[in-house]
Design a protein around this motif. Sequence first.
Motif, PDB file in Angstrom:
ATOM      1  N   LEU A 153       0.758  -0.907  -0.337  1.00  0.00           N
ATOM      2  CA  LEU A 153      -0.109  -0.164   0.127  1.00  0.00           C
ATOM      3  C   LEU A 153       1.215   1.144  -0.382  1.00  0.00           C
ATOM      4  O   LEU A 153       0.374   2.368   0.002  1.00  0.00           O
ATOM      5  CB  LEU A 153      -1.130   0.153   1.055  1.00  0.00           C
ATOM      6  CG  LEU A 153      -2.469  -1.197   1.530  1.00  0.00           C
ATOM      7  CD1 LEU A 153      -2.752  -0.940   2.557  1.00  0.00           C
ATOM      8  CD2 LEU A 153      -2.575  -0.811   0.105  1.00  0.00           C
ATOM      9  N   THR A 165      -3.190   1.096  -5.110  1.00  0.00           N
ATOM     10  CA  THR A 165      -4.161   1.816  -3.969  1.00  0.00           C
ATOM     11  C   THR A 165      -5.677   0.991  -3.735  1.00  0.00           C
ATOM     12  O   THR A 165      -5.277  -0.242  -3.775  1.00  0.00           O
ATOM     13  CB  THR A 165      -5.050   2.913  -5.536  1.00  0.00           C
ATOM     14  OG1 THR A 165      -5.920   1.901  -5.683  1.00  0.00           O
ATOM     15  CG2 THR A 165      -4.509   4.127  -6.040  1.00  0.00           C
ATOM     16  N   GLU A 168      -8.014  -0.277  -5.751  1.00  0.00           N
ATOM     17  CA  GLU A 168      -6.672  -1.534  -6.948  1.00  0.00           C
ATOM     18  C   GLU A 168      -6.574  -2.960  -5.388  1.00  0.00           C
ATOM     19  O   GLU A 168      -7.117  -3.923  -6.235  1.00  0.00           O
ATOM     20  CB  GLU A 168      -5.492  -0.569  -7.216  1.00  0.00           C
ATOM     21  CG  GLU A 168      -5.792  -0.003  -8.237  1.00  0.00           C
ATOM     22  CD  GLU A 168      -4.234   0.415  -8.782  1.00  0.00           C
ATOM     23  OE1 GLU A 168      -3.664   1.229  -9.474  1.00  0.00           O
ATOM     24  OE2 GLU A 168      -3.342   1.371  -7.533  1.00  0.00           O
ATOM     25  N   ASP A 186       0.408   3.538   5.123  1.00  0.00           N
ATOM     26  CA  ASP A 186      -0.418   4.740   4.547  1.00  0.00           C
ATOM     27  C   ASP A 186       0.413   5.147   4.135  1.00  0.00           C
ATOM     28  O   ASP A 186       0.782   5.935   4.761  1.00  0.00           O
ATOM     29  CB  ASP A 186      -1.185   4.756   5.264  1.00  0.00           C
ATOM     30  CG  ASP A 186      -2.059   5.630   3.782  1.00  0.00           C
ATOM     31  OD1 ASP A 186      -2.251   6.742   3.691  1.00  0.00           O
ATOM     32  OD2 ASP A 186      -3.345   5.051   4.234  1.00  0.00           O
ATOM     33  N   ASP A 188      -0.006   8.057   2.613  1.00  0.00           N
ATOM     34  CA  ASP A 188      -0.233   8.993   4.034  1.00  0.00           C
ATOM     35  C   ASP A 188       0.193  10.317   4.367  1.00  0.00           C
ATOM     36  O   ASP A 188       0.274  11.320   5.211  1.00  0.00           O
ATOM     37  CB  ASP A 188      -1.980   9.855   3.516  1.00  0.00           C
ATOM     38  CG  ASP A 188      -2.094   9.598   1.620  1.00  0.00           C
ATOM     39  OD1 ASP A 188      -1.477   9.882   1.310  1.00  0.00           O
ATOM     40  OD2 ASP A 188      -3.533  10.012   1.937  1.00  0.00           O
ATOM     41  N   THR A 217      -7.805   0.179   5.869  1.00  0.00           N
ATOM     42  CA  THR A 217      -7.399   0.011   4.463  1.00  0.00           C
ATOM     43  C   THR A 217      -7.772  -2.317   4.453  1.00  0.00           C
ATOM     44  O   THR A 217      -8.256  -2.313   3.268  1.00  0.00           O
ATOM     45  CB  THR A 217      -6.513   0.881   3.891  1.00  0.00           C
ATOM     46  OG1 THR A 217      -6.863   1.941   3.883  1.00  0.00           O
ATOM     47  CG2 THR A 217      -6.290   0.649   1.117  1.00  0.00           C
TER      48      THR A 217
END
Length: 439
Positions: A153, A165, A168, A186, A188, A217
Motif C-alpha cells: 500500500l 490503491t 486496486e 499508508d 499519506d 484499508t
Amino acid sequence: MVDLVLRSRRVVLLGPPSGVRAASVAVTGDKIVAIGVYDAPFEAAEEVDLGETMLLPGLVDTHVHVNEPGRTEWEGFATATRAAAAGGVTTIIDMPLNSLPPTVDVDALAVKKKAATGQIRVDVGFWGGAIPGNAGKLAGLHEAGVFGFKAFLADSGVPEFPPVTASELATAMRAVDALFVVHAEDPDHLSPGKESAAYADFLASRPAEAEHAAIATAIDAARTTGRRVHILHLSAAGALPLIAAARAEGVRVTAETCPHYLTLDAAAIPDGATEFKCCPPIRDAANADALWRALADGLITCVVSDHSPCTPELKRRDTGDFAAAWGGIASVQLGLPVVWTAARDRGHSPADVVDWMARRPADLVGLAGKGRIAPGADADLVAFDPEATFTVDPHRLLHRHAVTPYAGKRLHGVVRATWLRGRKVTNDEAGGGFLTREG
C-alpha cells in the motif's frame, strides 16, 4: 522396519496435548510414520539418539526475500536456503519482489523456479504479486501454485513492484479467491525523511499511524470482498484493536510479526546503525511488550523473519544515513534463537515458540504436512539445544552478506542438526523441493 528413528528425551509435540516429552520419532521415506515412547523397539536402518537435545519440527518461514534472479548480489537461493537450514527452517515461502522479473505472472514464476533449480537446501514455495494492472493474471498464477498474493500500500522500494490503491487492492481480491498478504503502511502518513544518521528521525518519518490507516484499508477490502487478508510484519501494536474488532465481526484477517519487532528497542539503536533499518520500523520497548501479549493471546498468529538482505553498500554504513539506506533485516538463520532467548525470559515454553514459528505459519498457507511432529507429516526435524549459548558473529552466518543488527548479541539456543523430509541437510547437497498450494 523403518528408515530412521530419532530419539530424544525432549520432543516438542503440539498435541493436543502440547508439551515436551521423551519420545521416539519413526520415519519411512519422507514421512513421519509413528511416534512412540523414548525406548520404543523400532527396527530401523538408521537410529539417532539425541539424549537431552530437544527435537523440534522444522520451522516454516512464510516471509523471505531471496531476490534471485536479478538481484542475486543481494542474496540467492543457495545462500538463503543454506542459512535457513542452519537456523532450523525447513520451509520458506519466497516473496515476489526484489527479484527481476517480479513474480507477477506465470512466465515470471517459471523464470524464478528455473533460477532456483538445483540450489535449494530446504523446501521452497512462492508468493505471487498484486500490482496495478495485473488483476487479470492472478487466477493463472494461483492455478500455477503460488500460495497467495502480496500487495504494497506504500512504495516498495523497487520501481518494478509499485503499490496498489485501496480500490486496486479490492479489484485484485475480487479477481481470485486467494490469500492476500499486505505490506500495510499508508503513504499519506509517511514522509520522505531527511538526510540524517539519527534513528529517531527515521522513526518519525514512518509513524504508527501509517500502519493503523493501512491496516484499516486492508480490513475494509477483506470485509467488502469476503477474501482472506494477512497483515505482514506488524510493528505498531496500536493497530491490534482494529484487527481484534474485525475478527470479532467475522472479517477473515490475521497478522504476523517478526523477531526484530519483539526483541529490539528503538531507544537502544545507535545513530548511524543502519543495519537496524526496516520498514515498518522497530519501535519502543512498550510496543514490543504489547506485541508479546498479542502473541500469547493468539491475536498475532505467527512470527516470521521478513529476511530482506541487500549488499553492504546499500546499507550506507559509510554515511549512516537512515533515509538513504535500504530497509531490511536478514535473520532467517537467527530467528529461532532470537525469539527463544526472549521468550524464555518471558516465561514462554518451547511449544509456544514452535507454535508461532512452525505450525501456525504452515497453517496460514495451508501446508498441513509441515510445522508439526505427527504421523503423516513431512519428516522435517530439528535437533535444538535450548540451553546452549553463542555470540552472534556476522561472518559465521550463511546468508550472503555479513550484515545483522544482532552482531555481538549473546543468544540462547543452538541448532545441532536439521533433517528435511527424513534426510539430514548438509551444505553439499541441494535436496530441497518446490512446494505448491495444496487444494
